[in-house]
Design an enzyme around this catalytic site. Sequence first.
Site, PDB file in Angstrom:
ATOM      1  N   TYR A  96       4.935  14.524   8.963  1.00  0.00           N
ATOM      2  CA  TYR A  96       6.112  15.272   9.404  1.00  0.00           C
ATOM      3  C   TYR A  96       7.139  15.250   8.269  1.00  0.00           C
ATOM      4  CZ  TYR A  96       3.849  15.052  13.925  1.00  0.00           C
ATOM      5  OH  TYR A  96       2.928  15.174  14.938  1.00  0.00           O
TER       6      TYR A  96
ATOM      7  N   ARG B  59      -3.440   4.650  22.448  1.00  0.00           N
ATOM      8  CA  ARG B  59      -4.469   5.095  23.386  1.00  0.00           C
ATOM      9  C   ARG B  59      -4.812   4.080  24.475  1.00  0.00           C
ATOM     10  NH1 ARG B  59      -7.949   7.571  18.605  1.00  0.00           N
ATOM     11  NH2 ARG B  59      -6.823   5.884  17.564  1.00  0.00           N
TER      12      ARG B  59
ATOM     13  N   CYS C 137     -12.328   7.338  21.590  1.00  0.00           N
ATOM     14  CA  CYS C 137     -13.177   8.531  21.445  1.00  0.00           C
ATOM     15  C   CYS C 137     -12.370   9.727  20.934  1.00  0.00           C
ATOM     16  CB  CYS C 137     -13.839   8.878  22.780  1.00  0.00           C
ATOM     17  SG  CYS C 137     -12.678   9.478  24.021  1.00  0.00           S
TER      18      CYS C 137
ATOM     19  N   CYS D  96      -8.397  12.421  24.133  1.00  0.00           N
ATOM     20  CA  CYS D  96      -6.997  12.633  24.563  1.00  0.00           C
ATOM     21  C   CYS D  96      -6.201  13.305  23.447  1.00  0.00           C
ATOM     22  CB  CYS D  96      -6.350  11.311  24.973  1.00  0.00           C
ATOM     23  SG  CYS D  96      -6.525  10.025  23.739  1.00  0.00           S
TER      24      CYS D  96
HETATM   25  C1  LIG Z   1      -2.387  11.887  22.246  1.00  0.00           C
HETATM   26  C2  LIG Z   1      -1.654  11.202  21.141  1.00  0.00           C
HETATM   27  C3  LIG Z   1      -0.331  11.514  20.895  1.00  0.00           C
HETATM   28  C4  LIG Z   1       0.372  10.856  19.856  1.00  0.00           C
HETATM   29  N1  LIG Z   1       1.690  11.122  19.693  1.00  0.00           N
HETATM   30  C5  LIG Z   1       2.382  10.436  18.749  1.00  0.00           C
HETATM   31  C6  LIG Z   1       3.785  10.585  18.626  1.00  0.00           C
HETATM   32  O1  LIG Z   1       4.435  11.286  19.402  1.00  0.00           O
HETATM   33  N2  LIG Z   1       4.404   9.883  17.635  1.00  0.00           N
HETATM   34  C7  LIG Z   1       3.724   9.045  16.793  1.00  0.00           C
HETATM   35  O2  LIG Z   1       4.337   8.419  15.943  1.00  0.00           O
HETATM   36  N3  LIG Z   1       2.405   8.871  16.912  1.00  0.00           N
HETATM   37  C8  LIG Z   1       1.729   9.520  17.880  1.00  0.00           C
HETATM   38  N4  LIG Z   1       0.414   9.269  18.049  1.00  0.00           N
HETATM   39  C9  LIG Z   1      -0.245   8.245  17.207  1.00  0.00           C
HETATM   40  C10 LIG Z   1      -0.188   6.889  17.897  1.00  0.00           C
HETATM   41  O3  LIG Z   1       1.130   6.433  18.112  1.00  0.00           O
HETATM   42  C11 LIG Z   1      -0.918   5.803  17.100  1.00  0.00           C
HETATM   43  O4  LIG Z   1      -0.254   5.661  15.862  1.00  0.00           O
HETATM   44  C12 LIG Z   1      -2.392   6.135  16.863  1.00  0.00           C
HETATM   45  O5  LIG Z   1      -2.968   6.730  18.018  1.00  0.00           O
HETATM   46  C13 LIG Z   1      -3.176   4.869  16.525  1.00  0.00           C
HETATM   47  O6  LIG Z   1      -3.019   3.894  17.514  1.00  0.00           O
HETATM   48  P1  LIG Z   1      -4.141   3.589  18.654  1.00  0.00           P
HETATM   49  O7  LIG Z   1      -5.415   3.326  17.927  1.00  0.00           O
HETATM   50  O8  LIG Z   1      -3.602   2.421  19.399  1.00  0.00           O
HETATM   51  O9  LIG Z   1      -4.238   4.824  19.500  1.00  0.00           O
HETATM   52  C14 LIG Z   1      -0.294   9.904  19.070  1.00  0.00           C
HETATM   53  C15 LIG Z   1      -1.631   9.592  19.336  1.00  0.00           C
HETATM   54  C16 LIG Z   1      -2.307  10.212  20.366  1.00  0.00           C
HETATM   55  C17 LIG Z   1      -3.715   9.786  20.657  1.00  0.00           C
HETATM   56  S1  SF4 Z   2      -9.716   9.857  25.975  1.00  0.00           S
HETATM   57 FE1  SF4 Z   2     -10.860   8.344  24.736  1.00  0.00          FE
HETATM   58  S2  SF4 Z   2      -9.379   7.680  23.162  1.00  0.00           S
HETATM   59 FE2  SF4 Z   2      -8.202   8.713  24.759  1.00  0.00          FE
HETATM   60  S3  SF4 Z   2      -7.517   7.046  26.127  1.00  0.00           S
HETATM   61 FE3  SF4 Z   2      -9.426   7.865  26.960  1.00  0.00          FE
HETATM   62  S4  SF4 Z   2     -11.067   6.540  26.104  1.00  0.00           S
HETATM   63 FE4  SF4 Z   2      -9.198   6.223  24.864  1.00  0.00          FE
END
Ligand SMILES: Cc1cc2nc3c(=O)[nH]c(=O)nc-3n(C[C@H](O)[C@H](O)[C@H](O)COP(=O)(O)O)c2cc1C
Ligand code: SF4
Length: 401
Positions: free
Chosen positions: A199, A351, A376, A379
Amino acid sequence: MYCGYSKACGTKGKVDGDKVEEEGEKGSMFEIFEETRIGNMVLKNRIVRSATWENRATEDGFVTDELIDFTSELAQGEAGLIITGISYVTEEGKNIFRQTGIHRDECIPGLKRLTDEVHRQGGRVAAQLVHGGGRSLVLQPAKPLLAPSDMVGEFFGTAPSRAMTLDEIESVKEAFHGAALRTKEAGFDAVELHAAHGYLLSQFLSPLCNRREDEYGGNLARRARFVTELIGEIKEAVGTDFPVLMKVNGDDFVDGGLKASDAAEMTTLFEQAGLDAVEISGGLFGPDRIPKELTRRSARKPEEGVFFLPQAQEFRGRINIPIILVGGIRALEMIEGLLSEEKVDYVAMSRPFIREPQLVKRWKSGDRSPSTCQTCGRCSLKAFRGHKLQCYRRKKTNLMV
Ligand SMILES: Cc1cc2nc3c(=O)[nH]c(=O)nc-3n(C[C@H](O)[C@H](O)[C@H](O)COP(=O)(O)O)c2cc1C
Ligand code: SF4
């Protein structure tokens, strides 16, 4: 109990009003369920819900009842801090359709209802602020998006972006100040600036996107200048006690992009400007450019699947503010390992909370099994296409084996 400023500060003590009563001991392990503070924000544990956009505001950015219900469920789940999904600071910097806006005073009452609900559940909530830059929605096709330098859609889809003028830099900074003040007025406990994932702020930091030849481009300090000035000005506006957090890329994961050592060095400048904590993430995102690090499944051994740990280690020792680490964290043992060895001060997850908003409460109640999120990525794909945020894992797959 620690003040949240680990390693370098290492203060162990009791939070009493604005003071931390020192107990004198330094260097002990961090524990998940201990009270800490960042600025004047007291957190009941070291687990953060990383910002995750919800696609639940109205088309013009106002908070809805369904967004409040969604956030309330998270708050009941007892994460130490909830960071909202990205909220836009100007209309032209909006980057998803049902994104929450914080660009006008009219947004404050709805946001206040949301923070009241989180506080009623005993939670803490920070607003994440963004300007999409070259990743913004194309609202007026004839008008190029704003970015540090001219780009013809090389990184972020097909929309061309143009280099901002110095006046535009000032006016975007003012938009961030206005949004930060609204954050405070709406009752949030902290604000987080989104300077990761490609961004606008992240584009300024990245040598790949920032090819300016004026005082806002070039060497590391000049590329960091926009963000450094912004932090200083926001701190001046909201007051030194109101915590300002920032999410940065530990690595852009693109040839010629920002690397960990430079990102850590830049963060020393942000700290001097008044930053209170840094969340480390990675990747110059785009709808078709989700780094593989974010789509691979959790590893079987604790810590193996933590995406940006090597980058976070570059920051350790160089900065004194707390480090929040996000990406791939799924199991309580992983978290215990990261905290007990003081590799980071806080862990964040996105997630796992989509799948199980009450994950922390479950862990706290004694059920220590890992998150059932399989990383996965369905989402994310759905959310990019404008669907509401929820887990879209197919019921019958059994990817855990
Ligand atoms: C559906 C979705 C929406 C996200 N929206 C944002 C967001 O609004 N701002 C942000 O900094 N990161 C966003 N992220 C990234 C997450 O905050 C995080 O950095 C990334 O998913 C890795 O963490 P995790 O493995 O716990 O999911 C988003 C991720 C997903 C999956
Ligand atoms: S769709 Fe997949 S990555 Fe997203 S919350 Fe569900 S299991 Fe986790």
